[in-house]
Design a protein around this motif. Structure first.
Motif, PDB file in Angstrom:
ATOM      1  N   PRO A 137       0.792  -1.237   0.000  1.00  0.00           N
ATOM      2  CA  PRO A 137       0.000   0.000   0.000  1.00  0.00           C
ATOM      3  C   PRO A 137       0.822   1.284   0.000  1.00  0.00           C
ATOM      4  O   PRO A 137       0.316   2.332  -0.406  1.00  0.00           O
ATOM      5  CB  PRO A 137      -0.824  -0.120   1.289  1.00  0.00           C
ATOM      6  N   TYR A 138       2.100   1.224   0.434  1.00  0.00           N
ATOM      7  CA  TYR A 138       2.899   2.452   0.517  1.00  0.00           C
ATOM      8  C   TYR A 138       4.047   2.487  -0.492  1.00  0.00           C
ATOM      9  O   TYR A 138       4.853   3.413  -0.477  1.00  0.00           O
ATOM     10  CB  TYR A 138       3.455   2.612   1.940  1.00  0.00           C
ATOM     11  N   ARG A 139       4.120   1.491  -1.352  1.00  0.00           N
ATOM     12  CA  ARG A 139       5.238   1.412  -2.298  1.00  0.00           C
ATOM     13  C   ARG A 139       5.298   2.626  -3.222  1.00  0.00           C
ATOM     14  O   ARG A 139       6.372   3.164  -3.491  1.00  0.00           O
ATOM     15  CB  ARG A 139       5.135   0.137  -3.133  1.00  0.00           C
ATOM     16  N   SER A 140       4.150   3.075  -3.715  1.00  0.00           N
ATOM     17  CA  SER A 140       4.147   4.160  -4.704  1.00  0.00           C
ATOM     18  C   SER A 140       4.615   5.482  -4.120  1.00  0.00           C
ATOM     19  O   SER A 140       4.945   6.407  -4.866  1.00  0.00           O
ATOM     20  CB  SER A 140       2.752   4.322  -5.312  1.00  0.00           C
TER      21      SER A 140
ATOM     22  N   PHE B 156       8.830   4.144  -3.950  1.00  0.00           N
ATOM     23  CA  PHE B 156       9.372   3.518  -5.155  1.00  0.00           C
ATOM     24  C   PHE B 156       8.237   3.288  -6.149  1.00  0.00           C
ATOM     25  O   PHE B 156       7.687   2.184  -6.227  1.00  0.00           O
ATOM     26  CB  PHE B 156      10.057   2.190  -4.825  1.00  0.00           C
ATOM     27  N   PRO B 157       7.858   4.325  -6.913  1.00  0.00           N
ATOM     28  CA  PRO B 157       6.710   4.200  -7.810  1.00  0.00           C
ATOM     29  C   PRO B 157       6.933   3.120  -8.869  1.00  0.00           C
ATOM     30  O   PRO B 157       7.937   3.124  -9.572  1.00  0.00           O
ATOM     31  CB  PRO B 157       6.613   5.589  -8.455  1.00  0.00           C
ATOM     32  N   ARG B 158       5.978   2.194  -8.966  1.00  0.00           N
ATOM     33  CA  ARG B 158       5.987   1.172 -10.001  1.00  0.00           C
ATOM     34  C   ARG B 158       4.552   0.918 -10.412  1.00  0.00           C
ATOM     35  O   ARG B 158       3.650   0.917  -9.559  1.00  0.00           O
ATOM     36  CB  ARG B 158       6.614  -0.126  -9.494  1.00  0.00           C
ATOM     37  N   ALA B 159       4.341   0.679 -11.698  1.00  0.00           N
ATOM     38  CA  ALA B 159       2.992   0.438 -12.183  1.00  0.00           C
ATOM     39  C   ALA B 159       2.513  -0.931 -11.723  1.00  0.00           C
ATOM     40  O   ALA B 159       3.302  -1.871 -11.601  1.00  0.00           O
ATOM     41  CB  ALA B 159       2.959   0.524 -13.714  1.00  0.00           C
ATOM     42  N   GLY B 160       1.207  -1.046 -11.491  1.00  0.00           N
ATOM     43  CA  GLY B 160       0.646  -2.336 -11.120  1.00  0.00           C
ATOM     44  C   GLY B 160      -0.575  -2.180 -10.239  1.00  0.00           C
ATOM     45  O   GLY B 160      -0.733  -1.173  -9.528  1.00  0.00           O
TER      46      GLY B 160
ATOM     47  N   GLU C 169      -5.154   1.122  -8.890  1.00  0.00           N
ATOM     48  CA  GLU C 169      -3.725   1.363  -8.677  1.00  0.00           C
ATOM     49  C   GLU C 169      -3.549   2.645  -7.893  1.00  0.00           C
ATOM     50  O   GLU C 169      -4.203   3.666  -8.181  1.00  0.00           O
ATOM     51  CB  GLU C 169      -2.985   1.476 -10.006  1.00  0.00           C
ATOM     52  N   LEU C 170      -2.678   2.617  -6.895  1.00  0.00           N
ATOM     53  CA  LEU C 170      -2.399   3.788  -6.072  1.00  0.00           C
ATOM     54  C   LEU C 170      -1.183   4.527  -6.613  1.00  0.00           C
ATOM     55  O   LEU C 170      -0.138   3.933  -6.848  1.00  0.00           O
ATOM     56  CB  LEU C 170      -2.138   3.373  -4.624  1.00  0.00           C
ATOM     57  N   LEU C 171      -1.332   5.827  -6.815  1.00  0.00           N
ATOM     58  CA  LEU C 171      -0.233   6.705  -7.198  1.00  0.00           C
ATOM     59  C   LEU C 171      -0.085   7.778  -6.131  1.00  0.00           C
ATOM     60  O   LEU C 171      -0.980   7.970  -5.309  1.00  0.00           O
ATOM     61  CB  LEU C 171      -0.491   7.343  -8.565  1.00  0.00           C
ATOM     62  N   ALA C 172       1.034   8.492  -6.161  1.00  0.00           N
ATOM     63  CA  ALA C 172       1.258   9.507  -5.130  1.00  0.00           C
ATOM     64  C   ALA C 172       2.079  10.652  -5.687  1.00  0.00           C
ATOM     65  O   ALA C 172       2.930  10.466  -6.551  1.00  0.00           O
ATOM     66  CB  ALA C 172       1.971   8.899  -3.924  1.00  0.00           C
TER      67      ALA C 172
END
Length: 406
Positions: free
Chosen positions: A277-280, A283-287, A302-305
């Motif tokens: 849940p906090y990866r984006s 370390f932003p990665r698509a998925g 997909e979560l973006l930030a």
């Protein structure tokens, strides 16, 4: 009369006429004259003021520095305000590219070769003693003027070539950033006035600046001393500022996930496990991060930030989310820089992008231009929401409702 230039790589053909060639020869001549004028003035000021103070090694280094700086500034000024080149470059769906791909595009442009060759030709016609004596003095002992000239030309050719490449790549990146961050297009008359102001500034700053070099050295020594003395404090302040940004982003993401689980429990929606849940944030990665089934429909989310609230976020048709960070002083833009990440992913379900935290402005690139978008809008098979908009639409069963902009 038409001239046809065929590039073997990609079988690219471009047509240009005598006017095109003549225009860029004149541009190269004007660029060379500015370079020669500023470099000569700076070198003479530096020699006259510090010949008795500086050693034989440092004095030629000042002349070489004057050549390098004035060449870079002159090339940049004339290319940055080449409005025809700017318009041609921005035509179509132009997107950010890697450095080497951008250099490859520059090498395929005829204006680059015309101006580079012409500037070097003018350099060869310049008297050796006027500009390049310092280069020869560093590279070889005193020899004949012809031999020294050949050595200077051998240095200037790759120097001019390299400066042209680096400056054009940098200016092209700024053109893309300014198109993304700018509102209304500036009138040409203001661009010309800015160009004249830039020329005047170059002519003034370098000769004056080379008179102030000892004071700059003294100031640099003081600055180095202060940095060494307060380095732990400076690092601590930078780390603290970054930590505040990331802690804020984590708290906003935590609040969204808490409200998402609460909403799904209260409304009877089916929520899958939220993966990373906090990866984006870091370390932003698509998925896909999670799926939610509500009112008989399943959504792949997909979560973006955007850690920096002041950044601009742009979605392009190639699956990239581009972040533009701009440093301003009041209304004046000092500089911009960009980084990007992938947002595209494959799913047979309805694809949702949730930006959390959300920047102040979000854009989508269409046909080489950008337009602002808001929560609930759709583009290229994705629907965009902020955290509040997604939860609200989920509750009201209006995710499928089309925005008035679609």
């Amino acid at each position: 009369m038409e001239f046809f230039v065929i590039y073997l790589k990609g079988h690219y053909m471009r047509t240009f006429n005598v006017k095109f060639i003549f225009t860029h020869i004149l541009r190269a001549l004007a660029c060379y004259l500015l370079f020669a004028l500023v470099a000569c003035a700076s070198i003479n000021v530096f020699r006259d003021r510090f010949e008795d103070m500086l050693s034989e090694n440092i004095l030629p280094a000042g002349g070489v520095l004057a050549i390098l700086l004035s060449l870079q500034s002159s090339v940049r000024a004339f290319y940055e305000f080449d409005l025809s080149a700017k318009e041609a470059f921005l035509q179509g769906d132009r997107r950010t590219q890697g450095f080497w791909r951008e250099c490859s595009g520059i090498l395929r442009s005829p204006d680059f070769w015309i101006e580079t060759i012409c500037i070097f030709a003018f350099v060869m016609l310049t008297p050796y003693e006027l500009l390049y004596a310092d280069i020869a003095k560093i590279l070889l002992p005193a020899e004949s003027a012809l031999y020294a000239s050949l050595v200077s030309w051998a240095v200037m050719l790759p120097l001019i070539f390299t400066v042209q490449i680096l400056v054009r790549a940098s200016v092209r990146k700024n053109w893309l950033a300014s198109r993304i961050s700018a509102g209304k297009q500036k009138k040409r008359i203001f661009e010309y006035l800015r160009f004249l102001g830039r020329i005047a500034l170059i002519c003034f700053v370098y000769p004056v600046g080379f008179q102030l070099i000892p004071f700059v050295f003294a100031g640099a020594s003081i600055a180095v001393f202060l940095v060494k003395s307060f380095l732990p404090t400076i690092i601590a302040v930078i780390v603290l500022i970054l930590a505040i940004h990331y802690i804020r982003a984590i708290k906003i993401r935590q609040k969204f996930l808490k409200n998402l689980r609460k909403t799904c429990k209260e409304e009877g929606f089916e929520l899958s496990e939220v993966k990373k849940p906090y990866r984006s944030i870091f370390f932003p990665r698509a998925g896909e991060n999670f799926t939610v089934t509500a009112n008989g429909k399943t959504y792949s989310c997909e979560l973006l930030a955007s850690v920096s609230r002041g950044a601009r976020m742009i979605f392009d048709s190639e699956g990239n989310a581009v972040y533009v960070h701009t440093l301003k002083f009041r209304q004046f833009e000092l500089f911009s820089y960009m980084h990007s990440t992938k947002y595209s992913f494959e799913s047979e379900k309805r694809k949702i992008l949730i930006v959390c935290p959300t920047p102040l402005k979000i854009f989508v690139g269409e046909g080489g231009r950008t337009r602002p978008i808001d929560t609930g809008e759709e583009f290229w098979g994705y629907k965009l929401f902020n955290a509040t908009g997604f939860l609200r639409s989920l509750e009201l069963d209006c995710i499928e409702v089309k925005s008035k902009y679609n």
